[in-house]
Design an enzyme around this catalytic site. Structure first.
Site, PDB file in Angstrom:
ATOM      1  N   ARG A  75    -109.010 -20.510  73.100  1.00 39.45           N
ATOM      2  CA  ARG A  75    -107.622 -20.597  73.522  1.00 39.45           C
ATOM      3  C   ARG A  75    -106.778 -19.791  72.545  1.00 39.45           C
ATOM      4  O   ARG A  75    -107.183 -19.553  71.408  1.00 39.45           O
ATOM      5  CB  ARG A  75    -107.146 -22.049  73.584  1.00 39.45           C
ATOM      6  N   ARG A 103     -96.737 -22.153  72.594  1.00 37.03           N
ATOM      7  CA  ARG A 103     -96.004 -23.419  72.719  1.00 37.03           C
ATOM      8  C   ARG A 103     -94.788 -23.196  73.606  1.00 37.03           C
ATOM      9  O   ARG A 103     -94.047 -22.222  73.389  1.00 37.03           O
ATOM     10  CB  ARG A 103     -95.529 -23.899  71.347  1.00 37.03           C
ATOM     11  N   ARG A 111    -116.975 -12.421  56.752  1.00 35.50           N
ATOM     12  CA  ARG A 111    -115.865 -11.483  56.595  1.00 35.50           C
ATOM     13  C   ARG A 111    -115.278 -11.695  55.204  1.00 35.50           C
ATOM     14  O   ARG A 111    -115.300 -12.799  54.680  1.00 35.50           O
ATOM     15  CB  ARG A 111    -114.767 -11.737  57.631  1.00 35.50           C
ATOM     16  N   ARG A 143    -101.310  -9.011  56.946  1.00 34.22           N
ATOM     17  CA  ARG A 143    -100.108  -9.758  56.622  1.00 34.22           C
ATOM     18  C   ARG A 143     -99.673  -9.478  55.192  1.00 34.22           C
ATOM     19  O   ARG A 143    -100.440  -8.931  54.395  1.00 34.22           O
ATOM     20  CB  ARG A 143    -100.298 -11.265  56.833  1.00 34.22           C
ATOM     21  N   GLU A 171    -102.712  -8.143  52.713  1.00 33.12           N
ATOM     22  CA  GLU A 171    -104.060  -8.643  52.963  1.00 33.12           C
ATOM     23  C   GLU A 171    -104.762  -7.747  53.984  1.00 33.12           C
ATOM     24  O   GLU A 171    -104.216  -7.474  55.051  1.00 33.12           O
ATOM     25  CB  GLU A 171    -103.937 -10.080  53.500  1.00 33.12           C
ATOM     26  N   TYR A 211    -116.415 -22.684  57.851  1.00 33.26           N
ATOM     27  CA  TYR A 211    -115.054 -22.626  57.322  1.00 33.26           C
ATOM     28  C   TYR A 211    -114.552 -24.053  57.152  1.00 33.26           C
ATOM     29  O   TYR A 211    -114.569 -24.842  58.090  1.00 33.26           O
ATOM     30  CB  TYR A 211    -114.099 -21.850  58.245  1.00 33.26           C
ATOM     31  N   ASP A 219    -111.194 -26.284  55.659  1.00 32.68           N
ATOM     32  CA  ASP A 219    -109.923 -26.372  54.965  1.00 32.68           C
ATOM     33  C   ASP A 219    -110.122 -27.252  53.733  1.00 32.68           C
ATOM     34  O   ASP A 219    -111.096 -28.008  53.658  1.00 32.68           O
ATOM     35  CB  ASP A 219    -108.868 -26.984  55.896  1.00 32.68           C
TER      36      ASP A 219
END
Ligand code: FDA
Length: 380
Positions: free
Chosen positions: A174, A178, A257, A288, A313, A361, A363
């Protein structure tokens, strides 16, 4: 060896294990390859300006896990920072993630939520999600061509160094849109930045008489006493380094990566007015720009008013000695990982954890949460 537990790696996973074990009366040795503790969450003051810089990319703490929130608050308080991101597309700045504000600015309209939904549905009809052949077609099938091409296609292509038509549709299920004006990046119950910085937080976790930290010490360096061969069968090990490296890449190297960071001190008080600006266009090579002073508006009186630190980055595939940042997870990687999990079963009293040890990954709150579970369920 005067230690009850060896922890390889001093990131959040390793330090959580070490802290819990030390508190339970065990003697813990933590070895760390780098010259500092903290893994990728490490931060330091940029010497010319004193501005706190996240050395391995911007780290924003957020969690809805009450156990983790209670635990981390033992070592640090948090500011009331709320993460928001903007994006510079063709020299116009839009709010992210794509929301009603982005849509109305992009189409120069004043759509209601239902009108915007109907428009995007119509634009998305060009392809069918079920039969889309690649990332490009799937992206269009999810959000329609105009928004996909502006905000997602080239940004993702830059992250993967691969044109959108050649990227697999599997990398996306997805795309966030919003239909209201909410541009809060995270929707967790708790969010903030450590008041005194990440390194102060990490140092408090490691500050215990039962914990000994050895920096610049590699588990695979046979010349140091806590190396793989020397500790095997002698003391329990929690290993948070790369799982493929542990087994000498016998089942193949897992792919990652990496990121390159280009840091600069600018002689202006404020460069972009916000912490993170994305650059989604193909003709800009970076993805960014971070401007670190904006992560801590409450430090305005400590930071210079005529200087700022920015970091561009760049994203690419990791090779050789590059830092592994994001698992790529190709079918080969998935089968390699399964093979490594089988091999782990023969490693008595070696516990694999953290993002490198499990090839996932995670957090920060996930790394801490899974270390707390490992401690409670396996090691305590
Ligand atoms: P981590 O990688 O931090 O630590 C592992 C340690 O093991 C390293 O210090 C390494 O040097 C050491 N090591 C490896 N091999 C060794 C060996 N052979 N011998 C000795 N030591 C060895 N999370 C979040 O919640 N919010 C965010 O905003 C971000 N942002 C973010 C940006 C980027 C660019 C990345 C890559 C990641 C994030 N994260 C994040 C995720 C966060 O960095 C992650 O959750 C933690 O680093 C996980 O901690 P670990 O201890 O698992 O690994």
């Amino acid at each position: 060896m005067d230690t009850d537990l060896l922890v390889v790696g001093s990131g959040f996973f390793g330090l959580t294990i070490a802290e819990r074990a030390a508190n339970a009366g065990r003697k813990v040795t933590v070895i760390e390859r780098r010259h500092h503790i903290g893994g990728n969450a490490y931060s330091e003051a940029e010497p010319e300006t004193g501005i706190e810089v996240h050395r391995y990319g911007a780290h924003l703490f957020h969690t809805s896990n009450e156990t983790v929130w209670e635990y981390v608050n033992r070592f640090t308080t948090f500011t009331n920072y709320v993460h928001k991101v903007y994006t510079n597309h063709k020299n116009q700045v839009f709010p992210m993630p794509v929301n009603l504000g982005t849509i109305n600015q992009f189409f120069q309209a004043a759509y209601s939520p239902d009108e915007a939904r109907a428009l995007i549905k119509e634009q998305a009809g060009e392809f069918d999600v079920a039969t889309a052949q690649n990332f490009y077609e799937k992206g269009i099938a999810l959000v329609g061509r105009p928004l996909f091409e502006a905000f997602f296609a080239h940004y993702t292509a830059k992250q993967w160094q691969t044109s959108p038509e050649k990227l697999s549709g599997d990398i996306v299920s997805r795309l966030p849109v919003r239909y209201n004006y909410d541009n809060r990046y995270f929707n967790d119950t708790h969010e903030g930045l450590p008041t005194d910085g990440y390194t102060a937080w990490l140092e408090r976790m490691a500050d215990h008489p039962n914990i000994t930290i050895k920096l610049e010490t590699d588990f695979f360096d046979a010349s140091q006493p806590f190396n793989k061969a020397a500790v095997a069968g002698q003391i329990p090990v929690v290993y948070t380094g790369p799982v493929d490296r542990y087994f000498d890449y016998s089942e193949g190297a897992l792919s990652w990566r990496t990121l390159d960071f280009e840091q600069e001190v600018l002689q202006v008080g404020d460069f972009q007015g916000t912490p993170v600006m994305n650059y989604p266009d193909a003709d800009v090579p970076f993805t960014r720009i971070h401007e670190f002073k904006h992560f801590h508006p409450e430090r305005a009186d400590q930071y210079p008013t005529d200087k700022t630190v920015i970091m561009r980055e760049f994203s690419r595939f990791a090779e050789g000695n590059d830092e592994p940042y994001y698992p790529i997870n190709t079918p080969d990687d998935r089968s390699g990982l399964l093979a490594y999990r089988e091999l782990q079963k023969d490693e008595k009293d070696v516990h694999f954890g953290g993002r490198l040890g499990t090839y996932q990954y995670l957090d920060m709150h996930m790394a801490i949460g899974s270390a707390l579970s490992m401690w409670n369920n396996k090691l305590a």
